[in-house]
Design a protein around this motif. Sequence first.
Motif, PDB file in Angstrom:
ATOM      1  N   ALA A  58      15.681   4.572 -17.353  1.00 54.17           N
ATOM      2  CA  ALA A  58      15.674   5.531 -18.463  1.00 54.17           C
ATOM      3  C   ALA A  58      14.282   6.130 -18.667  1.00 54.17           C
ATOM      4  O   ALA A  58      14.145   7.274 -19.108  1.00 54.17           O
ATOM      5  N   LYS A  59      13.271   5.339 -18.349  1.00 54.40           N
ATOM      6  CA  LYS A  59      11.889   5.802 -18.511  1.00 54.40           C
ATOM      7  C   LYS A  59      11.259   6.214 -17.187  1.00 54.40           C
ATOM      8  O   LYS A  59      10.071   6.567 -17.151  1.00 54.40           O
ATOM      9  N   ASN A  60      12.029   6.141 -16.095  1.00 57.19           N
ATOM     10  CA  ASN A  60      11.476   6.452 -14.760  1.00 57.19           C
ATOM     11  C   ASN A  60      10.173   5.699 -14.521  1.00 57.19           C
ATOM     12  O   ASN A  60       9.173   6.270 -14.053  1.00 57.19           O
ATOM     13  N   THR A  61      10.207   4.426 -14.813  1.00 57.41           N
ATOM     14  CA  THR A  61       8.994   3.610 -14.728  1.00 57.41           C
ATOM     15  C   THR A  61       9.291   2.311 -13.990  1.00 57.41           C
ATOM     16  O   THR A  61      10.344   1.702 -14.192  1.00 57.41           O
ATOM     17  N   VAL A  62       8.345   1.913 -13.150  1.00 56.96           N
ATOM     18  CA  VAL A  62       8.406   0.638 -12.451  1.00 56.96           C
ATOM     19  C   VAL A  62       7.237  -0.207 -12.942  1.00 56.96           C
ATOM     20  O   VAL A  62       6.126   0.302 -13.117  1.00 56.96           O
ATOM     21  N   TYR A  63       7.503  -1.480 -13.138  1.00 57.61           N
ATOM     22  CA  TYR A  63       6.497  -2.392 -13.675  1.00 57.61           C
ATOM     23  C   TYR A  63       6.196  -3.504 -12.677  1.00 57.61           C
ATOM     24  O   TYR A  63       7.042  -3.872 -11.858  1.00 57.61           O
ATOM     25  N   LEU A  64       5.008  -4.042 -12.794  1.00 60.82           N
ATOM     26  CA  LEU A  64       4.654  -5.267 -12.080  1.00 60.82           C
ATOM     27  C   LEU A  64       4.005  -6.201 -13.098  1.00 60.82           C
ATOM     28  O   LEU A  64       2.871  -5.966 -13.528  1.00 60.82           O
ATOM     29  N   GLN A  65       4.752  -7.216 -13.496  1.00 57.33           N
ATOM     30  CA  GLN A  65       4.224  -8.226 -14.401  1.00 57.33           C
ATOM     31  C   GLN A  65       3.524  -9.289 -13.562  1.00 57.33           C
ATOM     32  O   GLN A  65       4.149  -9.895 -12.683  1.00 57.33           O
ATOM     33  N   MET A  66       2.256  -9.500 -13.836  1.00 59.41           N
ATOM     34  CA  MET A  66       1.460 -10.442 -13.049  1.00 59.41           C
ATOM     35  C   MET A  66       0.985 -11.566 -13.954  1.00 59.41           C
ATOM     36  O   MET A  66       0.224 -11.309 -14.898  1.00 59.41           O
ATOM     37  N   ASN A  67       1.444 -12.769 -13.677  1.00 61.65           N
ATOM     38  CA  ASN A  67       1.061 -13.953 -14.453  1.00 61.65           C
ATOM     39  C   ASN A  67       0.269 -14.913 -13.576  1.00 61.65           C
ATOM     40  O   ASN A  67       0.293 -14.815 -12.344  1.00 61.65           O
ATOM     41  N   SER A  68      -0.398 -15.842 -14.217  1.00 61.85           N
ATOM     42  CA  SER A  68      -1.180 -16.862 -13.508  1.00 61.85           C
ATOM     43  C   SER A  68      -2.067 -16.229 -12.440  1.00 61.85           C
ATOM     44  O   SER A  68      -2.101 -16.671 -11.286  1.00 61.85           O
ATOM     45  N   LEU A  69      -2.782 -15.212 -12.832  1.00 65.05           N
ATOM     46  CA  LEU A  69      -3.600 -14.472 -11.867  1.00 65.05           C
ATOM     47  C   LEU A  69      -4.715 -15.334 -11.301  1.00 65.05           C
ATOM     48  O   LEU A  69      -5.275 -16.199 -11.996  1.00 65.05           O
ATOM     49  N   LYS A  70      -5.015 -15.070 -10.040  1.00 60.40           N
ATOM     50  CA  LYS A  70      -6.047 -15.794  -9.313  1.00 60.40           C
ATOM     51  C   LYS A  70      -7.119 -14.807  -8.832  1.00 60.40           C
ATOM     52  O   LYS A  70      -6.824 -13.618  -8.649  1.00 60.40           O
ATOM     53  N   PRO A  71      -8.329 -15.288  -8.585  1.00 62.54           N
ATOM     54  CA  PRO A  71      -9.376 -14.387  -8.077  1.00 62.54           C
ATOM     55  C   PRO A  71      -8.951 -13.654  -6.806  1.00 62.54           C
ATOM     56  O   PRO A  71      -9.333 -12.497  -6.602  1.00 62.54           O
ATOM     57  N   GLU A  72      -8.143 -14.305  -5.980  1.00 64.39           N
ATOM     58  CA  GLU A  72      -7.701 -13.657  -4.739  1.00 64.39           C
ATOM     59  C   GLU A  72      -6.686 -12.545  -4.978  1.00 64.39           C
ATOM     60  O   GLU A  72      -6.319 -11.836  -4.035  1.00 64.39           O
ATOM     61  N   ASP A  73      -6.237 -12.367  -6.198  1.00 66.56           N
ATOM     62  CA  ASP A  73      -5.371 -11.227  -6.529  1.00 66.56           C
ATOM     63  C   ASP A  73      -6.187  -9.956  -6.783  1.00 66.56           C
ATOM     64  O   ASP A  73      -5.619  -8.877  -6.964  1.00 66.56           O
ATOM     65  N   THR A  74      -7.507 -10.087  -6.815  1.00 65.88           N
ATOM     66  CA  THR A  74      -8.366  -8.931  -7.041  1.00 65.88           C
ATOM     67  C   THR A  74      -8.180  -7.899  -5.939  1.00 65.88           C
ATOM     68  O   THR A  74      -8.285  -8.215  -4.751  1.00 65.88           O
ATOM     69  N   ALA A  75      -7.864  -6.670  -6.340  1.00 69.12           N
ATOM     70  CA  ALA A  75      -7.594  -5.598  -5.385  1.00 69.12           C
ATOM     71  C   ALA A  75      -7.307  -4.309  -6.151  1.00 69.12           C
ATOM     72  O   ALA A  75      -7.149  -4.330  -7.374  1.00 69.12           O
ATOM     73  N   VAL A  76      -7.219  -3.230  -5.401  1.00 68.57           N
ATOM     74  CA  VAL A  76      -6.661  -1.999  -5.953  1.00 68.57           C
ATOM     75  C   VAL A  76      -5.156  -2.044  -5.703  1.00 68.57           C
ATOM     76  O   VAL A  76      -4.724  -2.273  -4.564  1.00 68.57           O
ATOM     77  N   TYR A  77      -4.388  -1.848  -6.739  1.00 71.65           N
ATOM     78  CA  TYR A  77      -2.932  -1.914  -6.645  1.00 71.65           C
ATOM     79  C   TYR A  77      -2.370  -0.490  -6.637  1.00 71.65           C
ATOM     80  O   TYR A  77      -2.726   0.342  -7.481  1.00 71.65           O
ATOM     81  N   TYR A  78      -1.476  -0.256  -5.681  1.00 69.80           N
ATOM     82  CA  TYR A  78      -0.881   1.071  -5.491  1.00 69.80           C
ATOM     83  C   TYR A  78       0.627   1.007  -5.681  1.00 69.80           C
ATOM     84  O   TYR A  78       1.293   0.116  -5.157  1.00 69.80           O
ATOM     85  N   CYS A  79       1.136   1.992  -6.375  1.00 72.62           N
ATOM     86  CA  CYS A  79       2.575   2.168  -6.498  1.00 72.62           C
ATOM     87  C   CYS A  79       3.053   3.007  -5.313  1.00 72.62           C
ATOM     88  O   CYS A  79       2.372   3.957  -4.901  1.00 72.62           O
ATOM     89  N   ASN A  80       4.209   2.652  -4.775  1.00 75.59           N
ATOM     90  CA  ASN A  80       4.758   3.350  -3.613  1.00 75.59           C
ATOM     91  C   ASN A  80       6.216   3.711  -3.835  1.00 75.59           C
ATOM     92  O   ASN A  80       6.980   2.922  -4.390  1.00 75.59           O
ATOM     93  N   ALA A  81       6.579   4.908  -3.385  1.00 78.48           N
ATOM     94  CA  ALA A  81       7.974   5.325  -3.371  1.00 78.48           C
ATOM     95  C   ALA A  81       8.380   5.582  -1.929  1.00 78.48           C
ATOM     96  O   ALA A  81       7.831   6.487  -1.278  1.00 78.48           O
ATOM     97  N   ALA A  82       9.305   4.764  -1.440  1.00 83.77           N
ATOM     98  CA  ALA A  82       9.845   4.965  -0.097  1.00 83.77           C
ATOM     99  C   ALA A  82      11.080   5.843  -0.225  1.00 83.77           C
ATOM    100  O   ALA A  82      12.010   5.512  -0.968  1.00 83.77           O
ATOM    101  N   ARG A  83      11.070   6.956   0.503  1.00 81.05           N
ATOM    102  CA  ARG A  83      12.139   7.937   0.322  1.00 81.05           C
ATOM    103  C   ARG A  83      12.913   8.138   1.610  1.00 81.05           C
ATOM    104  O   ARG A  83      12.567   7.614   2.664  1.00 81.05           O
TER     105      ARG A  83
END
Length: 116
Positions: A74-99
């Motif tokens: 309904a909102k045309n939105t995708v989410y990524l809930q990230m819990n228990s984050l670790k230092p190795e999760d450090t990065a640039v995060y990109y959203c992707n649409a495969a068409r």
Amino acid sequence: QVQLVESGGGLVQAGGSLRLSCVVSGSIFSIISMGWYRQAPGKQRELVAAIPSDGSANYANSVKDRFTISRDNAKNTVYLQMNSLKPEDTAVYYCNAARTYGRNDWGQGTQVTVSS
């Protein structure tokens, strides 16, 4: 073409949580799957999680049981809930649409930094 705008990145301590959002616009009807990728300095971009239009989500082994991908059509939105984050999760995060026809669209990226 599909336009993707990410938000929600930031600095968080290890063990903390963040929620990334990706607002989708454009030729949404052509999307087969939505996903989140990440790229750390000096490393290749890797798939974090993906959710097909008509299937179950899948996750990289490194984030299973910690991250959850979801979509609000309904909102045309995708989410990524990230819990228990670790230092190795450090990065640039990109959203992707495969068409259809092998096309891919990317967002501009959002920085996630996890301090120890």
